[in-house]
Design an enzyme around this catalytic site. Structure first.
Site, PDB file in Angstrom:
ATOM      1  N   GLU A 178       9.167  -3.285  -2.198  1.00  0.00           N
ATOM      2  CA  GLU A 178       9.830  -2.930  -0.941  1.00  0.00           C
ATOM      3  C   GLU A 178       8.792  -2.814   0.174  1.00  0.00           C
ATOM      4  OE1 GLU A 178      12.353   0.519  -1.357  1.00  0.00           O
ATOM      5  OE2 GLU A 178      12.149   1.041   0.754  1.00  0.00           O
ATOM      6  N   HIS A 192       4.719  10.867   1.203  1.00  0.00           N
ATOM      7  CA  HIS A 192       5.442  11.807   0.337  1.00  0.00           C
ATOM      8  C   HIS A 192       4.521  12.685  -0.496  1.00  0.00           C
ATOM      9  CE1 HIS A 192       9.111   8.892   0.457  1.00  0.00           C
ATOM     10  NE2 HIS A 192       8.936   9.554   1.572  1.00  0.00           N
ATOM     11  N   ASP A 201      13.325  -2.440   4.118  1.00  0.00           N
ATOM     12  CA  ASP A 201      13.806  -1.105   4.501  1.00  0.00           C
ATOM     13  C   ASP A 201      13.535  -0.867   5.986  1.00  0.00           C
ATOM     14  OD1 ASP A 201      14.322   1.605   4.809  1.00  0.00           O
ATOM     15  OD2 ASP A 201      12.680   2.300   3.545  1.00  0.00           O
ATOM     16  N   SER A 238       9.215   8.892   6.024  1.00  0.00           N
ATOM     17  CA  SER A 238       8.640   7.631   6.470  1.00  0.00           C
ATOM     18  C   SER A 238       9.769   6.819   7.096  1.00  0.00           C
ATOM     19  CB  SER A 238       7.978   6.884   5.313  1.00  0.00           C
ATOM     20  OG  SER A 238       8.933   6.307   4.465  1.00  0.00           O
ATOM     21  N   LYS A 252      20.458   3.070   3.565  1.00  0.00           N
ATOM     22  CA  LYS A 252      20.447   4.526   3.701  1.00  0.00           C
ATOM     23  C   LYS A 252      21.477   4.903   4.751  1.00  0.00           C
ATOM     24  CE  LYS A 252      15.410   4.926   2.975  1.00  0.00           C
ATOM     25  NZ  LYS A 252      14.142   4.659   3.687  1.00  0.00           N
ATOM     26  N   HIS A 290      18.435   7.372  -1.555  1.00  0.00           N
ATOM     27  CA  HIS A 290      18.347   8.755  -1.078  1.00  0.00           C
ATOM     28  C   HIS A 290      17.316   8.809   0.045  1.00  0.00           C
ATOM     29  CE1 HIS A 290      14.562   9.694  -3.663  1.00  0.00           C
ATOM     30  NE2 HIS A 290      14.560   8.473  -3.215  1.00  0.00           N
ATOM     31  N   ASP A 342       7.494   0.697  -3.554  1.00  0.00           N
ATOM     32  CA  ASP A 342       7.750   0.653  -2.121  1.00  0.00           C
ATOM     33  C   ASP A 342       6.423   0.916  -1.434  1.00  0.00           C
ATOM     34  OD1 ASP A 342       8.515   0.893   0.493  1.00  0.00           O
ATOM     35  OD2 ASP A 342       9.807   2.650   0.223  1.00  0.00           O
ATOM     36  N   GLU A 393       9.602  13.480  -3.903  1.00  0.00           N
ATOM     37  CA  GLU A 393      10.738  12.875  -4.598  1.00  0.00           C
ATOM     38  C   GLU A 393      10.715  13.141  -6.104  1.00  0.00           C
ATOM     39  OE1 GLU A 393      11.207   8.809  -3.266  1.00  0.00           O
ATOM     40  OE2 GLU A 393      11.863   9.513  -1.302  1.00  0.00           O
ATOM     41  N   LYS A 436      18.154   3.945  -5.767  1.00  0.00           N
ATOM     42  CA  LYS A 436      16.927   4.727  -5.988  1.00  0.00           C
ATOM     43  C   LYS A 436      17.161   6.139  -5.504  1.00  0.00           C
ATOM     44  CE  LYS A 436      13.984   3.784  -1.914  1.00  0.00           C
ATOM     45  NZ  LYS A 436      12.625   3.525  -1.445  1.00  0.00           N
ATOM     46  N   GLU A 444       5.752   4.669  -3.123  1.00  0.00           N
ATOM     47  CA  GLU A 444       6.600   4.977  -4.275  1.00  0.00           C
ATOM     48  C   GLU A 444       6.334   4.008  -5.421  1.00  0.00           C
ATOM     49  OE1 GLU A 444      10.664   4.788  -2.916  1.00  0.00           O
ATOM     50  OE2 GLU A 444      10.211   6.008  -1.141  1.00  0.00           O
TER      51      GLU A 444
END
Ligand code: PGA
Ligand code: ZN
Length: 425
Positions: free
Chosen positions: A282, A151, A309, A40, A334, A362, A238, A201, A385, A160
């Site tokens: 997030e 994900h 993000d 994403s 990131k 990550h 998130d 994840e 995270k 998430e």
């Protein structure tokens, strides 16, 4: 000095090709790094160079590998590995584009991280010490234990659902609580009649109907594991809302309904009321919807952590803009969104100087490389995270923190855990 820089194509946790780089110094020391890859991704991320040929679904990275071997290698030959900024600037200049599209951010970042690692080995220091010096503390960790969005193939649109230990305890104790909650969550999911397969994840990916169901399972798991929600284990999520935003209608298509930005805000408010253990959200709004992201921050920024993000992509220029306009109170970091260690450090400095927290992250496509664990400690970032406490490419980061904690001893215990009185310097 740097004798040779050599790249190869390896594979990430999703079975997609990625770049690995070896940096060899004249005394034979080898620094190696592997580059992660997101699903994403933010639109403003530095360019991840893919071959776009038929081979491996177009995802091959032969060109990025060639760029390291034929272009970056001769440019860095003979340079000292101890001046990271100079190395990174040399590559940025060699690339010459604002988003690293010529050489590829995957090529450049692989070299940047491998140089840091070689330099650490050459000075006989662990990576976190080489990059960070002294007075370092372990982070508070955020664990994505229910996967949705891009994900996982389920009906949940929030990407998430994370759990995090919030007491002032050392990393190992906090991590044990997370592990206990994770195993209990599996039983809660089974009991409610869903499958317990894992998403990208390492979190469970049950085919739930709604995000509220996911939060209610998390709440149950925390309580059943014997912890007090909000006091011992808190929840963060998130939304990754760029992925359910419709740019044309300027509305959000969320779990079978259409929401105006206001309605989405009311939905989040409802979640905060129902689950007061939520301490961090997030990307509640899309990267194309700065105004509503800012409005949300104005409303809830004192109450919870709001992490940006996709809108900022670890890019100092965008972070500056976000700070000026009052978007979020925390920045997700990131390395591969911007493409060099030096620029990532600049992004962190900028955020923290302005009172923003930094959560190091990550990517959903990961490797066995634990660089990000050392990097979090080195930058004294209070938060990391790195996914669930399952699947080695996730757990290895936490295992590395356990090793670092052993070395740092009690000095490494973070005094303040969010949402308490956090001192982020
Ligand atoms: P990604 O997701 O690595 O797939 O981009 C992570 C995130 O959105 O935080
Ligand atoms: Zn995100």
């Amino acid at each position: 000095y740097i004798d040779k820089v050599k790249a190869r194509e390896i594979f990430d946790s999703r079975g997609n090709p990625t770049v690995e780089v070896d940096v060899i110094l004249n005394n034979g020391i080898l620094g190696r790094a592997e580059v992660p890859s997101g699903a994403s991704t933010g639109e403003k991320e530095a360019v991840e160079l893919r071959d776009n040929e038929t081979r491996l679904n177009g995802k091959g990275v032969h060109q990025a590998v060639l760029n390291v071997n034929d272009k970056i290698n001769p440019a860095l030959h003979g340079m000292t590995p101890f001046n990271q900024a100079h190395i990174d600037k040399t590559m940025i200049k060699l690339d010459g584009t604002p988003n690293k599209e010529k050489l590829g951010a995957n090529a450049i970042l692989g070299v940047s991280m491998a140089v840091a690692r070689a330099a650490a080995i050459a000075t006989n220091q662990p990576l976190y010490r080489y990059l960070g010096g002294t007075d370092l503390e372990l982070p508070q960790t955020f664990h994505n234990v229910i996967n949705g969005g891009e994900h996982a193939d389920n009906g949940i649109d929030i990407q998430e659902f994370m759990i995090t230990p919030v007491e002032r305890i050392n990393f190992r104790d906090g991590f044990e609580k997370i592990v206990n909650t994770y195993h209990t969550l599996k039983k809660v999911i089974e009991k409610r009649g869903y499958t317990t397969g894992l998403g990208d994840e390492g979190g469970f990916a049950p085919d739930l109907k709604s995000s509220e169901d996911a939060l209610s399972m998390l709440h149950d798991a925390i309580v059943t594991a014997g912890y007090t929600p909000g006091k011992e284990i808190a929840i963060a999520f998130d939304a990754a809302a760029s992925y359910f935003y419709n740019k044309d209608t300027k509305k959000y298509n969320f779990e079978g309904k259409t929401y105006t930005p206001d309605e989405l805000g009311q939905y989040y408010a409802h979640l905060l009321q129902e689950f007061p253990e939520i301490i961090s959200i997030e990307d509640p709004y899309s990267e194309d919807d700065w105004d509503n992201f800012i409005t949300f921050t104005k409303k809830y920024g004192k109450q919870i952590q709001i992490v940006a993000d996709d809108p900022v992509c670890t890019n100092p220029r965008l972070i500056k803009k976000a700070i000026k306009e009052g978007m979020a109170n925390s920045i997700l970091i990131k390395l591969n969104q911007i493409g060099t260690v030096t620029e990532t450090l600049e992004a962190i400095r900028l955020a923290r100087k302005n009172g923003y927290t930094t959560m190091i992250s990550h990517r959903s496509g990961e490797t066995g490389d634990t660089f990000v664990a050392d990097f979090t400690v080195a930058t004294n970032s209070a938060e990391l995270k790195s996914g669930a406490p399952a699947r080695s490419e996730r757990v290895e980061k936490y295992n590395q923190l356990l090793r670092i904690e052993e070395e740092l001893g009690e000095d490494g215990t973070r005094i303040a855990h969010f949402p308490n009185d956090v001192d982020f310097d």
